[in-house]
Design a protein around this motif. Structure first.
Motif, PDB file in Angstrom:
ATOM      1  N   PHE A 177       0.821  -1.206   0.000  1.00 43.06           N
ATOM      2  CA  PHE A 177       0.000   0.000   0.000  1.00 43.06           C
ATOM      3  C   PHE A 177       0.861   1.265   0.000  1.00 43.06           C
ATOM      4  O   PHE A 177       1.922   1.320   0.626  1.00 43.06           O
ATOM      5  N   SER A 178       0.355   2.293  -0.670  1.00 43.67           N
ATOM      6  CA  SER A 178       1.038   3.591  -0.683  1.00 43.67           C
ATOM      7  C   SER A 178       0.066   4.760  -0.610  1.00 43.67           C
ATOM      8  O   SER A 178       0.487   5.902  -0.498  1.00 43.67           O
ATOM      9  N   ASN A 179      -1.242   4.470  -0.671  1.00 40.16           N
ATOM     10  CA  ASN A 179      -2.249   5.526  -0.725  1.00 40.16           C
ATOM     11  C   ASN A 179      -3.239   5.346   0.423  1.00 40.16           C
ATOM     12  O   ASN A 179      -4.189   4.564   0.342  1.00 40.16           O
ATOM     13  N   ALA A 180      -2.994   6.076   1.521  1.00 40.90           N
ATOM     14  CA  ALA A 180      -3.828   5.924   2.718  1.00 40.90           C
ATOM     15  C   ALA A 180      -5.278   6.322   2.461  1.00 40.90           C
ATOM     16  O   ALA A 180      -6.205   5.697   2.977  1.00 40.90           O
ATOM     17  N   LYS A 181      -5.487   7.350   1.664  1.00 42.38           N
ATOM     18  CA  LYS A 181      -6.843   7.811   1.379  1.00 42.38           C
ATOM     19  C   LYS A 181      -7.630   6.743   0.624  1.00 42.38           C
ATOM     20  O   LYS A 181      -8.811   6.500   0.905  1.00 42.38           O
ATOM     21  N   GLY A 186     -11.691   1.793   1.061  1.00 42.26           N
ATOM     22  CA  GLY A 186     -12.005   0.374   1.163  1.00 42.26           C
ATOM     23  C   GLY A 186     -12.502   0.007   2.551  1.00 42.26           C
ATOM     24  O   GLY A 186     -13.450  -0.770   2.695  1.00 42.26           O
ATOM     25  N   ILE A 187     -11.881   0.570   3.582  1.00 47.81           N
ATOM     26  CA  ILE A 187     -12.309   0.318   4.961  1.00 47.81           C
ATOM     27  C   ILE A 187     -13.729   0.827   5.170  1.00 47.81           C
ATOM     28  O   ILE A 187     -14.570   0.156   5.794  1.00 47.81           O
ATOM     29  N   ASP A 188     -14.012   2.011   4.659  1.00 43.23           N
ATOM     30  CA  ASP A 188     -15.359   2.580   4.797  1.00 43.23           C
ATOM     31  C   ASP A 188     -16.399   1.698   4.110  1.00 43.23           C
ATOM     32  O   ASP A 188     -17.530   1.560   4.593  1.00 43.23           O
ATOM     33  N   LEU A 189     -16.014   1.093   3.002  1.00 43.87           N
ATOM     34  CA  LEU A 189     -16.928   0.212   2.279  1.00 43.87           C
ATOM     35  C   LEU A 189     -17.204  -1.052   3.099  1.00 43.87           C
ATOM     36  O   LEU A 189     -18.339  -1.556   3.121  1.00 43.87           O
ATOM     37  N   ILE A 212       2.432  -3.851   8.505  1.00 41.16           N
ATOM     38  CA  ILE A 212       1.048  -3.520   8.864  1.00 41.16           C
ATOM     39  C   ILE A 212       0.967  -2.327   9.807  1.00 41.16           C
ATOM     40  O   ILE A 212      -0.107  -1.717   9.965  1.00 41.16           O
ATOM     41  N   LYS A 213       2.075  -1.955  10.441  1.00 40.02           N
ATOM     42  CA  LYS A 213       2.036  -0.900  11.460  1.00 40.02           C
ATOM     43  C   LYS A 213       1.385   0.395  10.976  1.00 40.02           C
ATOM     44  O   LYS A 213       0.551   0.971  11.682  1.00 40.02           O
ATOM     45  N   PRO A 214       1.733   0.911   9.768  1.00 36.17           N
ATOM     46  CA  PRO A 214       1.109   2.176   9.341  1.00 36.17           C
ATOM     47  C   PRO A 214      -0.390   2.070   9.095  1.00 36.17           C
ATOM     48  O   PRO A 214      -1.072   3.097   8.952  1.00 36.17           O
ATOM     49  N   TRP A 215      -0.911   0.841   9.046  1.00 41.69           N
ATOM     50  CA  TRP A 215      -2.303   0.638   8.644  1.00 41.69           C
ATOM     51  C   TRP A 215      -3.175   0.108   9.773  1.00 41.69           C
ATOM     52  O   TRP A 215      -4.351  -0.185   9.566  1.00 41.69           O
ATOM     53  N   ILE A 216      -2.606  -0.013  10.964  1.00 43.31           N
ATOM     54  CA  ILE A 216      -3.378  -0.515  12.104  1.00 43.31           C
ATOM     55  C   ILE A 216      -4.572   0.397  12.401  1.00 43.31           C
ATOM     56  O   ILE A 216      -5.682  -0.070  12.675  1.00 43.31           O
ATOM     57  N   GLY A 217      -4.345   1.709  12.314  1.00 44.37           N
ATOM     58  CA  GLY A 217      -5.437   2.657  12.563  1.00 44.37           C
ATOM     59  C   GLY A 217      -6.574   2.527  11.570  1.00 44.37           C
ATOM     60  O   GLY A 217      -7.725   2.873  11.882  1.00 44.37           O
ATOM     61  N   HIS A 218      -6.279   2.039  10.386  1.00 42.15           N
ATOM     62  CA  HIS A 218      -7.326   1.861   9.369  1.00 42.15           C
ATOM     63  C   HIS A 218      -8.135   0.586   9.635  1.00 42.15           C
ATOM     64  O   HIS A 218      -9.359   0.624   9.762  1.00 42.15           O
ATOM     65  N   PHE A 219      -7.448  -0.548   9.736  1.00 32.42           N
ATOM     66  CA  PHE A 219      -8.149  -1.823   9.824  1.00 32.42           C
ATOM     67  C   PHE A 219      -8.758  -2.061  11.200  1.00 32.42           C
ATOM     68  O   PHE A 219      -9.688  -2.866  11.335  1.00 32.42           O
ATOM     69  N   SER A 220      -8.247  -1.377  12.218  1.00 30.42           N
ATOM     70  CA  SER A 220      -8.840  -1.529  13.553  1.00 30.42           C
ATOM     71  C   SER A 220     -10.197  -0.845  13.664  1.00 30.42           C
ATOM     72  O   SER A 220     -10.905  -1.019  14.655  1.00 30.42           O
ATOM     73  N   GLN A 221     -10.593  -0.088  12.643  1.00 33.07           N
ATOM     74  CA  GLN A 221     -11.918   0.534  12.622  1.00 33.07           C
ATOM     75  C   GLN A 221     -13.031  -0.483  12.360  1.00 33.07           C
ATOM     76  O   GLN A 221     -14.202  -0.215  12.617  1.00 33.07           O
TER      77      GLN A 221
END
Length: 406
Positions: A177-181, A186-189, A212-221
């Motif tokens: 991954f390189s695009n947090a937005k 995808g998480i919102d979906l 996975i560290k930079p993305w924990i805040g995303h998937f933990s939602q």
């Protein structure tokens, strides 16, 4: 001695690549009359070929950095587009030969023109369309998330679970991954599906837990009333990267397991849980990765310990080959297996009733439901991507399955 072994495949690759381009150039000459087209064509081809060879030769020393990705992707786009262009030329040649032979028999001496400009123009259009499609796949397609819904009917589903919904994703490959937005979309979906249960079927990372560290805040939602559960995939064990020693590799796996907990995922390691609703239950089991050629670690019997053959069971197993080898004929009926792993090879066609991917042609590769012996398999196309930094035709998938009694 080692260098001699490496030179042979390089020489064969170079010869075949330039033979392909010689064939392509033979067609382009018909419509490209300007004198500068030839030098530009061959200079571009040579630069891309040498860039690829240089990137591959230095991969171990320099890693798969930006130059490696640019070189390999430029070659892939060029190569596939030229293959498609060549197929048009081959059709033209077959047509010319067939009509010419008929003309010779009738003493009309090859009525068909040699690769008419119309045929070559079609080939050029196919080439340009292919390049544009690949560019879309690299820039946008890899984040073009789709929700795929299935309604599955089971006669022995407990009545309380009639209408129960499961959201599944697989193969996150967070190191790509390189695009947090875009990932957040995808998480919102996923969140918008509001399913009863969320499951993740393996390959959280490419190689290392730290990805996975930079993305924990995303998937933990991601939250679901009946919980969030996960299993490991073949990439999660760190088998595809060189480690200083086994202790470091083992520590990486332990760290990854702790990240599952940080995401709010209950990691199932050859075990099961019971999900209760209105006094009735279903069994949710998960095993470590078991796949032909990808590590046969999982222990299905251990995961099903203390369950009965007739209980309604859902299994999380990363590799669909496990379903083929151990699940579909298991004495203990496993009603539904959720898998991933294949990604549909991230390149294919799924439109107008046509289903084809660059990987296996089996149904599960393309994310369709497969049923045999009263057991059902669904293979998710994957949420992320690896290797080819894009998706063309086989879009990233969020699966929503509704269980129905009937």
């Amino acid at each position: 001695m080692r260098r001699r072994i490496q030179l042979l495949p390089i020489a064969i690759f170079t010869l075949l690549f330039f033979l392909l381009n010689w064939y392509v150039w033979g067609g382009l000459q018909i419509v490209a009359q300007q004198s500068y087209v030839g030098p530009v064509f061959w200079t571009t081809i040579t630069l891309i070929a040498f860039a690829l060879l240089y990137a591959l030769q230095g991969m171990q020393q320099r890693g798969m950095g930006l130059f490696f990705k640019i070189a390999t992707h430029a070659f892939l786009v060029l190569f596939v587009s030229e293959i498609l262009f060549s197929l048009v030329l081959i059709l033209a040649d077959i047509y010319r030969g067939t009509v010419g032979f008929i003309g010779w028999i009738g003493q009309h001496h090859f009525l068909a023109p040699l690769r008419s400009p119309q045929w070559v123009t079609v080939g050029v259009v196919v080439f340009i369309s292919s390049v544009l499609l690949f560019l879309y796949g690299i820039l946008k397609g890899k984040y073009a998330y789709r929700v795929i819904k299935h309604t599955l009917y089971f006669k022995d589903l407990p009545k309380a679970f009639d209408g129960f919904t499961i959201t599944q994703i697989s193969d996150v490959h967070s190191g790509s991954f390189s695009n947090a937005k875009a990932v957040q979309k995808g998480i919102d979906l996923i969140k918008a599906q509001q399913s009863d249960l969320f499951v993740f079927t393996g390959d959280l990372v490419n190689n290392k837990a730290e990805e996975i560290k930079p993305w924990i805040g995303h998937f933990s939602q991601i939250k679901a009333p009946y919980g969030q559960f996960s299993v490991l995939g073949n990439h999660d064990y760190g088998d595809y990267v060189k480690w200083p020693n086994d202790e470091v590799k083992s520590a990486n796996l332990q760290q990854l397991k702790s990240y599952h907990q940080g995401l709010g995922f209950r990691l199932l390691l050859d075990e099961h849980v019971e999900l209760w609703k209105d006094g009735e239950k279903i069994v949710l089991a998960g095993i470590e990765n078991w796949g032909l050629g990808f590590g046969e670690r999982g222990d299905l019997q251990k995961a099903l310990l203390n369950t009965t053959p007739e209980e309604f069971k859902v299994l999380l197993s990363h590799d669909p080959s496990h379903w083929e080898e151990q699940v579909k004929k298991n004495p203990s009926k496993i009603h539904l297996t959720l898998a991933g792993h294949t990604h549909g090879m991230q390149f294919g066609i799924e439109a107008f009733g046509i289903k084809w991917s660059s990987g296996k042609t089996s149904l599960q590769t393309l994310g369709r439901i497969k049923e045999e012996n009263g057991r059902v398999l669904n293979v998710n196309r994957g949420f992320g991507f690896i290797g080819f930094s894009g998706r063309v035709g086989i879009w990233p998938e969020i699966t929503v399955i509704e269980l129905k009694k009937g």
